[in-house]
Design an enzyme around this catalytic site. Structure first.
Site, PDB file in Angstrom:
ATOM      1  CB  CYS A  91      -1.187  -0.189   0.953  1.00 13.70           C
ATOM      2  SG  CYS A  91      -2.446   1.170   0.541  1.00 13.70           S
ATOM      3  CG  HIS A 189      -3.356  -3.722   3.990  1.00  4.18           C
ATOM      4  ND1 HIS A 189      -1.700  -3.256   4.818  1.00  4.18           N
ATOM      5  CD2 HIS A 189      -3.862  -2.250   3.992  1.00  4.18           C
ATOM      6  CE1 HIS A 189      -1.748  -1.903   4.110  1.00  4.18           C
ATOM      7  NE2 HIS A 189      -3.532  -1.479   3.806  1.00  4.18           N
TER       8      HIS A 189
HETATM    9  N1  GLN Z   1      -1.859   6.953   2.459  1.00  3.67           N
HETATM   10  C1  GLN Z   1      -1.967   6.313   0.993  1.00  3.67           C
HETATM   11  C2  GLN Z   1      -3.395   5.756   0.362  1.00  3.67           C
HETATM   12  O1  GLN Z   1      -4.314   6.158   0.421  1.00  3.67           O
HETATM   13  C3  GLN Z   1      -1.529   4.456   1.527  1.00  3.67           C
HETATM   14  C4  GLN Z   1      -2.848   4.126   2.576  1.00  3.67           C
HETATM   15  C5  GLN Z   1      -1.944   2.671   3.290  1.00  3.67           C
HETATM   16  O2  GLN Z   1      -1.082   1.644   3.879  1.00  3.67           O
HETATM   17  N2  GLN Z   1      -2.828   1.770   3.392  1.00  3.67           N
HETATM   18  O3  GLN Z   1      -3.399   5.463  -0.344  1.00  3.67           O
END
Ligand code: GLN
Length: 235
Positions: A91, A189
């Site tokens: 992510c 995740h």
């Molecule tokens: N901040 C990033 C987004 O919202 C990554 C979020 C995350 O790592 N879950 O796209």
């Protein structure tokens, strides 16, 4: 694996640990130990240079601010990053591994350039189970995880998708994740490597330089089948 101990670098866990992706390090460590191989997790914190000697580097997810901080730190303190290392980012980790990203505040940040990926803020946050069919790299095996991001990612010619989305959002255009050489980014995740043991073993086979003997873990297989079945039912 030149040395007998595999060193698994966990990059900035205090910044990129928001979504539980630090568990990926534990999974890799366990899967090596179950095969009788020695492994050690090496956390690398903010303010510390990233050693060039680690076998594998992991980056997890984080909020936009944390992600910008991580990118700035790693651009400065991970000098050896382009030397063919095995890298896995989730992510925010995926977005940081890309060439540039922009969050909700509209500010553009440079990434590490290990993946040919650019990210912009999307129109709505994707928060859901994510299921994909992997590319040939994993023999079209199903990939499962949980996604929670606003970013929409676009791949350039130097990266291939890790898979194609069956359910959920992934990169935002029907593809999921990105791969360039031995660098993988994903929106999964879970932690991703607990939910997708094949992906864990792919990374470990790159570190070892050869495929590793399969592990017979019926409870892991059962849990994986259960999750995939549950996701299908919820559609
Ligand atoms: N901040 C990033 C987004 O919202 C990554 C979020 C995350 O790592 N879950 O796209």
């Amino acid at each position: 694996m030149a040395e007998s101990v595999v060193h698994i670098g966990l990059l900035l866990p205090e910044v990129l640990g928001t979504y539980g992706d630090t568990g990926n390090a534990q999974v890799l460590c366990r899967r090596l130990r179950w095969r009788g191989l020695d492994a050690e997790v090496v956390p690398v914190g903010l303010g510390e240079p990233v050693p060039s000697t680690l076998d594998l580097y992991l980056l997890g997810g984080g909020e936009d601010g944390a992600q910008a901080l991580a990118a700035a730190h790693l651009r400065k303190h991970w000098r050896s990053r382009s030397r063919g290392a095995v890298v896995f980012g989730v992510c925010a980790g995926l977005q940081v591994l890309g060439t540039r990203f922009r969050g909700l505040d509209g500010v553009e940040h440079d990434g590490l350039g290990l993946l040919d990926v650019t990210t912009e803020a999307g129109e709505r946050r994707a928060v859901a189970e994510l299921v994909a069919t992997s590319s040939e790299l994993l023999g079209r095996a199903p990939l499962t995880g949980f996604e929670n991001h606003l970013g929409v990612s676009k791949l350039g010619a130097d990266s291939e998708p890790l898979g194609s989305v069956v359910r959920g959002t992934g990169n935002g255009d029907g593809t999921e994740g990105a791969v360039t050489d031995r660098v993988i980014g994903t929106y999964l995740h879970g932690p991703a490597l607990a939910r997708n043991p094949e992906l864990a073993d792919l990374l470990l086979s790159w570190v070892a330089g050869h495929p590793l003997p399969p592990l017979d873990l019926p409870e892991v297989d059962r849990l994986r089948t259960e999750r995939l079945t549950a996701t299908r039912r919820r559609r």
